[in-house]
Design a protein around this motif. Sequence first.
Motif, short mmCIF file in Angstrom:
data_model
loop_
_atom_site.label_atom_id
_atom_site.label_comp_id
_atom_site.label_asym_id
_atom_site.label_seq_id
_atom_site.Cartn_x
_atom_site.Cartn_y
_atom_site.Cartn_z
N LEU A 54 53.81 -28.84 32.10
CA LEU A 54 55.03 -29.64 32.03
C LEU A 54 56.11 -28.85 31.31
N PRO A 55 57.35 -28.99 31.70
CA PRO A 55 57.88 -29.96 32.67
C PRO A 55 57.59 -29.64 34.13
N GLU A 56 57.06 -28.44 34.41
CA GLU A 56 56.65 -28.13 35.78
C GLU A 56 55.46 -27.19 35.74
N LEU A 57 54.69 -27.20 36.81
CA LEU A 57 53.52 -26.35 36.93
C LEU A 57 53.93 -24.98 37.42
N THR A 58 53.58 -23.92 36.67
CA THR A 58 54.07 -22.57 36.96
C THR A 58 52.92 -21.62 37.30
N LEU A 59 52.10 -22.00 38.24
CA LEU A 59 50.95 -21.18 38.63
C LEU A 59 51.37 -19.86 39.24
N VAL A 60 52.33 -19.89 40.15
CA VAL A 60 52.77 -18.67 40.83
C VAL A 60 53.53 -17.76 39.87
N GLN A 61 54.44 -18.34 39.09
CA GLN A 61 55.28 -17.56 38.19
C GLN A 61 54.45 -16.79 37.14
N GLU A 62 53.30 -17.34 36.77
CA GLU A 62 52.48 -16.70 35.73
C GLU A 62 51.34 -15.87 36.30
N GLY A 63 51.33 -15.69 37.63
CA GLY A 63 50.37 -14.79 38.25
C GLY A 63 48.98 -15.36 38.43
N PHE A 64 48.83 -16.67 38.34
CA PHE A 64 47.52 -17.27 38.58
C PHE A 64 47.28 -17.49 40.07
N VAL A 65 48.36 -17.76 40.79
CA VAL A 65 48.26 -18.04 42.22
C VAL A 65 49.18 -17.11 42.98
N ASP A 66 48.68 -16.55 44.07
CA ASP A 66 49.48 -15.74 44.99
C ASP A 66 49.24 -16.32 46.37
N ASN A 67 50.18 -17.11 46.84
CA ASN A 67 49.99 -17.79 48.12
C ASN A 67 49.88 -16.82 49.29
N ALA A 68 50.57 -15.69 49.18
CA ALA A 68 50.54 -14.72 50.28
C ALA A 68 49.14 -14.13 50.45
N LEU A 69 48.44 -13.93 49.33
CA LEU A 69 47.12 -13.32 49.37
C LEU A 69 46.01 -14.35 49.22
#
Length: 294
Positions: free
Chosen positions: A179-194
């Motif tokens: 919170l206030p928002e989920l930042t999975l991609v910004q922090e390198g935990f998730v890479d949707n492309a891969l």
Amino acid sequence: MRKIGLLGLTLVTLGTWFSLRSSPPYISSALPTIKPSPPKTIQYLERILPQGIAHILLIPANSRFVVTGALSAKANTVEEFAQKRKAIAILNAGFFDPANQKSTSYVVVAGQLVADPKDNERLVNNPQLKPYLAQIFNRTEFRRYQCGQTIRYSIALHNESAPADCQLVDAIGAGPRLLPELTLVQEGFVDNALVRDALGSNQLNARTAVGITRDGSIILVMVTQKPSQPNNSGISLLQLADLMKILGASEAMNLDGGSSSSLYYLGKTFYGKVDLQGNLIKRPVKSVLLVQEK
């Protein structure tokens, strides 16, 4: 994050009214109205969720309690941390590598950097992680500042500066921000492309989180799995973010979860992860958040 409508229940804690919002299906009516607690005291809550149990500690703002960080040279269980630190409560915190027992999160204690993920050779030399190192080295951390005579807490990225007239005292990194928002991609935990998801963010698992309310109170949460459902219980990261919001947090971040999930409070220890036979996993951890009297 989806909006959540008002629910006709109110959670009264810490002398502050936290408006409960209509719970997502996985929480349903698991958070009934609770009686007011005396001001300035720690409150422990246990809430049954459809797929797990939430163990919750509410530490009031401007009380005699302080939330600090601690790091061990060798990984310890929260019970072992409790024996050494004599804390009222202990929650597992930052990420670490079980193979070499080195932290993969920044840790600052009493104004000194005591753990630097750049010193972990298994992290920096991992070819699969090299594209994400800049993000890994700038993940979210829980901070305690000394601002004159006042203690302030915040959740910030590692590279963010301390507020003016404030001195950073403690910090423990983990992430992502919830919170206030989920930042999975910004922090390198998730890479949707891969199709990379380092935390299995959409899967149910034991999870741990820390949050801060608008009045500066601290919320510590550890969600356990069900021994009867070792493969399909716990909470996802999106659900954890919703739970923290329902509990009144305006800022929140995820801590190391899974087998590391553990909470100690007044002589009792709760572990979050279970094995395939439904037995609790008591995994030593590298860093923790301590609740102590000033």
